[in-house]
Design an enzyme around this catalytic site. Structure first.
Site, PDB file in Angstrom:
ATOM      1  N   GLU A 161      73.236  71.679  44.831  1.00 14.17           N
ATOM      2  CA  GLU A 161      74.161  72.811  44.890  1.00 14.17           C
ATOM      3  C   GLU A 161      74.585  73.185  46.312  1.00 14.17           C
ATOM      4  OE1 GLU A 161      73.436  76.058  41.977  1.00 14.17           O
ATOM      5  OE2 GLU A 161      71.600  74.964  41.488  1.00 14.17           O
TER       6      GLU A 161
ATOM      7  N   THR B 171      81.692  68.971  45.543  1.00 17.73           N
ATOM      8  CA  THR B 171      82.907  69.754  45.783  1.00 17.73           C
ATOM      9  C   THR B 171      83.668  69.177  46.974  1.00 17.73           C
ATOM     10  OG1 THR B 171      81.762  71.720  44.976  1.00 17.73           O
ATOM     11  CG2 THR B 171      83.818  72.075  46.170  1.00 17.73           C
TER      12      THR B 171
ATOM     13  N   ASP C 299      78.241  59.898  47.153  1.00 24.34           N
ATOM     14  CA  ASP C 299      77.655  61.182  46.749  1.00 24.34           C
ATOM     15  C   ASP C 299      76.418  60.903  45.908  1.00 24.34           C
ATOM     16  OD1 ASP C 299      77.180  63.829  46.062  1.00 24.34           O
ATOM     17  OD2 ASP C 299      78.755  63.914  44.538  1.00 24.34           O
TER      18      ASP C 299
ATOM     19  N   GLN D 227      69.014  67.186  43.869  1.00 25.86           N
ATOM     20  CA  GLN D 227      67.774  67.717  43.308  1.00 25.86           C
ATOM     21  C   GLN D 227      66.600  66.804  43.673  1.00 25.86           C
ATOM     22  OE1 GLN D 227      70.604  67.658  41.541  1.00 25.86           O
ATOM     23  NE2 GLN D 227      70.957  69.848  41.335  1.00 25.86           N
TER      24      GLN D 227
ATOM     25  N   ARG E   2      80.998  73.161  37.984  1.00 24.39           N
ATOM     26  CA  ARG E   2      79.709  72.656  38.466  1.00 24.39           C
ATOM     27  C   ARG E   2      79.060  71.729  37.445  1.00 24.39           C
ATOM     28  NH1 ARG E   2      76.118  70.522  41.684  1.00 24.39           N
ATOM     29  NH2 ARG E   2      73.967  71.037  41.175  1.00 24.39           N
TER      30      ARG E   2
END
Length: 360
Positions: free
Chosen positions: A48, A53, A206, A210, A184
């Site tokens: 996150e 993005t 990318d 996590q 998301r």
């Protein structure tokens, strides 16, 4: 005569084979040259932090529009973000013992809470929840729970989506670029996307941030030109979803320390993005960073003081001090901001790798 015909056939066959072989060799040479000239940019950071993005922004900025199927997929992601987010708020309101503003919301809460997130949701199904979502978002109990969101796990984009529920809840809703940027979906595995930028091939890689996804990072390290490390600057008062106790900013700093001091990256440009500056600017108005980091000195409501402290937190983790840390304060959902920042980043990457990229 038959022997002559056969000889001609063999010669013709050999000629065709030689032509095909030369074409293959030329293609392999072109591919090798393209690979050697490709700028391989690895996006790293905790979950996150804004990596996916940023990659969406690269596509938007450089004219690689999303096709109809991808737009439909993002529509489903938006629906899921809203319903799952509201379920979290309903649960948090109850656990925090926050009273309903309007007791009739109990029925709407029960309806939304029964939503099964594993079921693929379409427009007609989502529209059935819209009235309940509007009523719940307008209730003081849900709003109070939202104001205490640092105490539980809630997506950053939920407020935006619920504020736009009137538009999103229509039967002909198609996500805008801003909706897509804010949608998301956790990255699992490794996603590679190539974009030609002024004649130079950039390969953006990318990987999920996590903890469960980080063992895959080493698979991407070979041949990397540059690393863009993203950290969420606004998460200084939040804890990880994985263990519910580790401060998110501390986790980002620890990951950054591992990457920046890795000998494998001695010749790699590593650029720090302190991301989500829009959320940070809003948060410092009412949350004191000194309550979470006792070493903070400065005025907690002064954004420049907070930015300076955050930058020093990351910079202090570097063992090699002979060159400066390249860093940018970013808002990944702001296209103009990322366009401006990436112009500087691109120049830095190309300058640092001119010889190895054979661009001289």
């Amino acid at each position: 005569m038959a022997e002559l015909v056969m000889s001609c056939c063999i010669s013709g066959h050999e000629k065709t084979q030689r032509i095909r072989s030369r074409e293959i060799d030329r293609k392999l040479n072109r591919d090798r040259l393209t690979f050697r000239r490709t700028v391989r940019v690895l996006l790293l950071g905790a979950g996150e932090s804004g990596k996916s993005t940023f990659l969406k922004q690269m596509r938007i900025i450089h004219g690689q529009d999303f096709d109809d199927e991808q737009v439909r997929e993002f529509r489903t992601v938006v629906y899921n973000n809203i319903l799952k987010g509201m379920r979290v708020l309903i649960d948090a309101r109850q656990k925090l013992n926050i009273p309903w503003g309007d007791e009739t919301c109990i029925k709407d809460a029960a309806k939304v809470f029964d939503y099964n997130g594993n079921t693929k949701i379409d427009q007609s199904v989502f529209c059935d929840y819209v009235d309940s979502l509007k009523k719940l978002w307008g209730d003081s109990g849900i709003r109070t729970a939202f104001d205490r969101r640092r105490e539980f796990q809630l997506g950053d984009s939920l407020k935006y989506f619920l504020d736009n529920i009137g538009r999103i809840g229509t039967s002909n809703f198609s996500p805008t670029k801003q909706d897509i940027l804010l949608a998301r979906r956790a990255t699992k595995g490794i996603i590679e996307h190539q974009i030609m930028i002024k004649g130079v091939p950039f390969m953006f890689i990318d990987v999920g941030g996590q903890r469960s996804q980080r063992q895959k990072w080493f698979q991407c390290f070979e041949g990397i030109t540059s690393i863009l490390f993203l950290a969420s600057a606004s998460e200084f008062d939040q804890v990880l979803m994985e263990d519910r106790k580790t401060n998110r900013l501390v986790e980002s700093c620890n990951i950054f320390e591992t990457i920046i001091n890795n000998r494998s990256f001695a010749a790699v440009s590593i650029i720090l993005f302190l991301n989500k500056m829009d959320l940070l600017a809003e948060k410092v108005k009412y949350v004191n960073i000194g309550d979470y980091f006792l070493e903070f000195q400065g005025h907690p409501q002064n954004l420049d003081d907070v930015k300076r402290f955050l930058c020093n937190m990351f910079d202090s983790r570097r063992r090699e001090r002979s060159k400066p840390l390249f860093h940018h304060f970013t808002t990944a959902i702001d296209t103009e901001n990322i366009k401006h920042v990436f112009q500087d980043v691109k120049d830095t990457i190309l300058h640092d790798n001119l010889r190895s990229l054979m661009l001289q």
